[in-house]
Design a protein around this motif. Structure first.
Motif, PDB file in Angstrom:
ATOM      1  N   GLU A 107       1.160  -1.626   0.058  1.00  0.00           N
ATOM      2  CA  GLU A 107       0.037   0.343   0.050  1.00  0.00           C
ATOM      3  C   GLU A 107       0.605   1.149  -0.384  1.00  0.00           C
ATOM      4  O   GLU A 107       0.206   2.049  -0.634  1.00  0.00           O
ATOM      5  CB  GLU A 107      -0.780   0.073   1.461  1.00  0.00           C
ATOM      6  N   ARG A 111       0.595   4.020  -2.678  1.00  0.00           N
ATOM      7  CA  ARG A 111       0.427   5.200  -2.384  1.00  0.00           C
ATOM      8  C   ARG A 111       1.744   6.413  -2.739  1.00  0.00           C
ATOM      9  O   ARG A 111       0.955   7.894  -3.531  1.00  0.00           O
ATOM     10  CB  ARG A 111       0.446   5.651  -0.632  1.00  0.00           C
ATOM     11  N   ALA A 114       0.156   6.780  -7.081  1.00  0.00           N
ATOM     12  CA  ALA A 114      -0.880   7.747  -7.246  1.00  0.00           C
ATOM     13  C   ALA A 114      -0.132   8.785  -6.826  1.00  0.00           C
ATOM     14  O   ALA A 114      -0.697   9.786  -7.588  1.00  0.00           O
ATOM     15  CB  ALA A 114      -1.807   6.840  -6.329  1.00  0.00           C
ATOM     16  N   ALA A 115       0.712   8.730  -5.866  1.00  0.00           N
ATOM     17  CA  ALA A 115       0.794  10.592  -5.821  1.00  0.00           C
ATOM     18  C   ALA A 115       0.724  11.649  -7.299  1.00  0.00           C
ATOM     19  O   ALA A 115       0.858  12.267  -7.269  1.00  0.00           O
ATOM     20  CB  ALA A 115       2.200  10.491  -5.086  1.00  0.00           C
ATOM     21  N   VAL A 121      -7.810   8.346  -5.333  1.00  0.00           N
ATOM     22  CA  VAL A 121      -6.969   6.799  -5.286  1.00  0.00           C
ATOM     23  C   VAL A 121      -8.072   6.208  -4.188  1.00  0.00           C
ATOM     24  O   VAL A 121      -7.321   6.853  -2.622  1.00  0.00           O
ATOM     25  CB  VAL A 121      -5.391   6.851  -5.358  1.00  0.00           C
TER      26      VAL A 121
END
Lengths: 190, 516
Positions: A107, A111, A114-115, A121
């Motif tokens: 995860e 993250r 995705a940043a 998200v």
């Protein structure tokens, strides 16, 4: 071959047997409908999320980049789902600290990726017997337009016998599915 | 650019994986396989009255099944009988039920591994005796234990397919058998002239209970079924009735087609031998049934391994067994200690049973003791939980209830539960009276378990005979929430609120009375 003999009493027993078993099974398979029905497919395709499985073995980073890119283009929310597979010898809620830690690390990586994108998200860590079933289940109960997941070329014995997660999702998902397989290494020349 | 990250949702209980058919076949793969083993054993004792022995025990089994249906739909959690007993009667009884069911699961593995060998040997008649049966049985146990050590994650699909094929095949045999092979005069002749002695009949009736063992699978399926309150009562009632119908049909058909001695002589593969004598399909039904039965009993053996793994995990979580048992393998994440310890025990049971004159009968004795002991405690718990926990919504209640007032509350006493308890106790008495091995080895198993339990509780600083306080209300809320039973959760909250209001009114009434 044993000799056949037809007897009225035998016929009555056969009829009673078929009727009783048939009616019990019919009754069992027709329960009252659930209060909350699954979302309509058409509506889900227009407004649903993009669901991406981010299991490490599946090339999670590339999959997540693809999902975020697609989410940005289609202005759709992205749900990143990690499934911890629990063997049948354990109840689903049995604590498995090493697996939980692995999920948390996956995860964190997700993250970070995705940043880089301007996309919403949501992260979901779920437990299930098989990742494929868990992903399909999520897509049936939350409006989903696309599922993105990876596939491995190297299947274990169980996958060979019962089919891989990717295969299961392709067969059962109510929405479109994108499956990414890592490129094969080119054979060395000379 | 920056992403809009949200918080992480962590979901532990994913209950949506098992369908109605999956939930049904989960139980059927366990209970449905029993008749393949039981028919020969019961025929050996009950002789011409074999169908009557199945009918009497089947009636009691249906009452136990109704109790399990109510409890599994009310408390859809892993643990089954020991969990219900712990909630109803406390820790020591919860342990006793769990320990008895652990015996059952290990015997399940031994007996069904042996039976798998028996049905495989339909094709190799020269191996249908000791030591070959035991050797093959041991190979089955080692194979399945190894597979489970690595971890099986796909089981529902396998059960669904095997269950469907098996039901179609069994139905075809019964249908063709009744239509073209059943001879009512022969059946009546055997029933009247070859009725066994009272002792033999009672022994047959008590051993017939093994064709109905496996109700724990109802609770295990309930944990992973969507909308358990709606689905589980249907699947478990369907399971209970179909299993009884198949057991009665096979025993009736068997005695209308073959002398009971033929069925009794072929304890390893009685259904395959019966199928072989059915006109038109016998030439293929015999070998096909043998193959199918071998597959089904193999699946049932595997259910036993999964059963003791889960029940041990549940017991150690509740402080009834040491945490040592719930340790997971570093690579495969499976409860390897439990699998190794109890699979070794199952293997040992095969070896010991094979030293007796009839390995199937010896294991059947123990199987009956473990199952019936657990069932007695579950039946008592069903009744007691109606008093202790009237607020938990019961999506299914055993029929015929008597309303009584208990401490100001209206409680429904389950009449059929009481009848079922009497029936179960009667079978337990029969088991103790007629089973020479069961009455010694069974209680010995319990005594060993209690010694271990007291040792563990003392070391862990837990009460020896008392019960650890637990927050059942919070747990019940969580169970209903994770099961997706939102309507029942609302009902539960409302019932708790009503109870609190009643208690507050009572306190203020008492205070007012005191002031006066």
């Amino acid at each position: 071959m044993p000799e056949a003999q037809l007897h009225p009493f035998g016929i009555v027993l056969a009829v009673v047997f078929v009727t009783s078993v048939g009616s019990i099974l019919w009754w069992m398979l027709h329960p009252p409908k659930a209060e909350e029905e699954a979302p309509a497919v058409e509506a889900a395709l227009e407004a649903g999320q993009i669901l991406v499985g981010f299991h490490v073995a599946w090339g999670a980073e590339d999959l997540l980049r693809l999902a975020c890119e697609l989410g940005r283009q289609e202005n759709a929310p992205v749900t990143a789902m990690y499934v911890t597979e629990v063997p049948f010898t354990l109840p689903l809620d049995a604590p498995i600290p090493e697996e939980d830690e692995r999920a948390r690390k996956a995860e964190e990586r997700a993250r970070a990726i995705a940043a880089e994108y301007d996309t919403t998200v949501r992260y979901v860590i779920r437990r299930g017997r098989k990742a494929g079933r868990a992903i399909v289940d999520a897509s049936l109960h939350e409006p989903t337009r696309t599922i993105i997941l990876g596939a491995s070329e190297h299947l274990g014995m169980e996958d060979r016998l019962f089919g891989s997660s990717a295969e299961f999702v392709l067969r059962h998902a109510p929405c479109q599915v994108l499956v990414r397989r890592p490129a094969r290494a080119k054979p060395a020349r000379g | 650019m920056s992403g809009n990250a949200e918080g992480t949702e962590i979901t532990t209980g994913l209950r949506r994986v098992v369908s109605i058919w999956g939930s049904f076949t989960w139980g059927y793969a366990d209970v449905g396989a029993d008749v393949y083993v039981a028919l020969g054993l019961v025929a050996m004792a009950a002789q011409g009255a074999t169908p009557l022995a199945f009918a009497i025990t089947g009636a009691v089994y249906m009452l136990i099944g109704l109790a399990y249906t109510e409890l599994a739909s009310t408390y859809p959690v892993a643990g089954g009988g020991q969990y219900y007993t712990l909630r109803g009667l406390g820790d020591i009884f919860g342990f006793t039920a769990g320990w008895a069911l652990l015996l059952d699961f290990t015997i399940d593995v031994s007996l069904f591994a042996l039976s798998t060998a028996g049905y495989i040997n339909f094709f190799f008649p020269g191996l249908q005796h000791q030591p070959w049966l035991a050797i093959e049985g041991l190979v089955v146990v080692v194979f399945l234990a190894s597979v489970n050590l690595r971890g099986i994650r796909e089981s529902s699909w396998l059960n669904e397919v095997i269950g469907a094929v098996d039901m179609v095949s069994e139905s075809t045999i019964i249908l063709f058998g009744f239509l073209f092979a059943f001879n009512p005069s022969f059946f009546a002749h055997q029933f009247v002239t070859q009725f066994p002695s009272t002792h033999d009949f009672l022994y047959g009736a008590s051993i017939a209970i093994i064709s109905f063992v496996g109700l724990e699978s109802i609770s295990q399926a309930a944990e992973e079924t969507l909308r358990p309150a709606t689905v589980v009562p249907r699947t478990s009632l369907a399971l209970i009735f179909t299993v009884v119908i198949y057991a009665l049909s096979f025993s009736t058909l068997g005695l209308g087609v073959l002398p009971w001695q033929v069925i009794a002589q072929n304890q390893g593969d009685p259904i395959a031998v019966l199928a072989h004598h059915i006109p038109f399909i016998g030439f293929i039904a015999g070998p096909f049934t043998a193959l199918l039965a071998a597959t089904l009993v193999l699946a049932s053996t595997n259910t036993g391994i999964m059963g003791y793994s889960r029940i041990t995990w549940s017991m150690s979580k509740l402080g009834l067994l040491p945490q040592w048992f719930s340790a997971l393998h570093s690579k495969f994440r499976t409860p390897y200690r439990t699998i190794i310890v109890f699979s070794s025990l199952a293997a040992l049971q095969i070896v010991l049973a094979s030293l007796s004159s009839n390995a199937y009968d010896t294991l059947g004795n123990m199987y009956a003791f473990g199952a019936v002991s657990g069932y007695v405690l579950v039946m008592i718990s069903l009744i007691r939980l109606r008093f202790l926990d009237p607020d938990s919504p019961r999506a299914y209640k055993t029929p015929l209830n008597l309303k009584v007032t208990y401490r100001g509350d209206t409680v429904e006493v389950p009449v059929l539960g009481i009848v079922g308890l009497i029936g179960t106790v009667a079978i337990w008495v029969l088991v103790m009276w007629t089973h020479a091995i069961g009455r010694i080895a069974g209680p010995a198993w319990l005594v060993i378990g209690w010694a271990f339990y007291f040792y563990h509780r003392r070391r862990a600083g837990l009460p020896l005979l008392g019960t650890v306080a637990r927050d059942w209300e919070t747990e019940q809320r969580e169970v209903l929430r994770s099961a997706g039973e939102h309507r029942l959760l609302r009902q539960y909250e409302a019932a708790l609120a009503r109870r609190q209001a009643r208690q507050a009114a009572k306190v203020s009434q008492e205070e007012a009375g005191g002031d006066e």
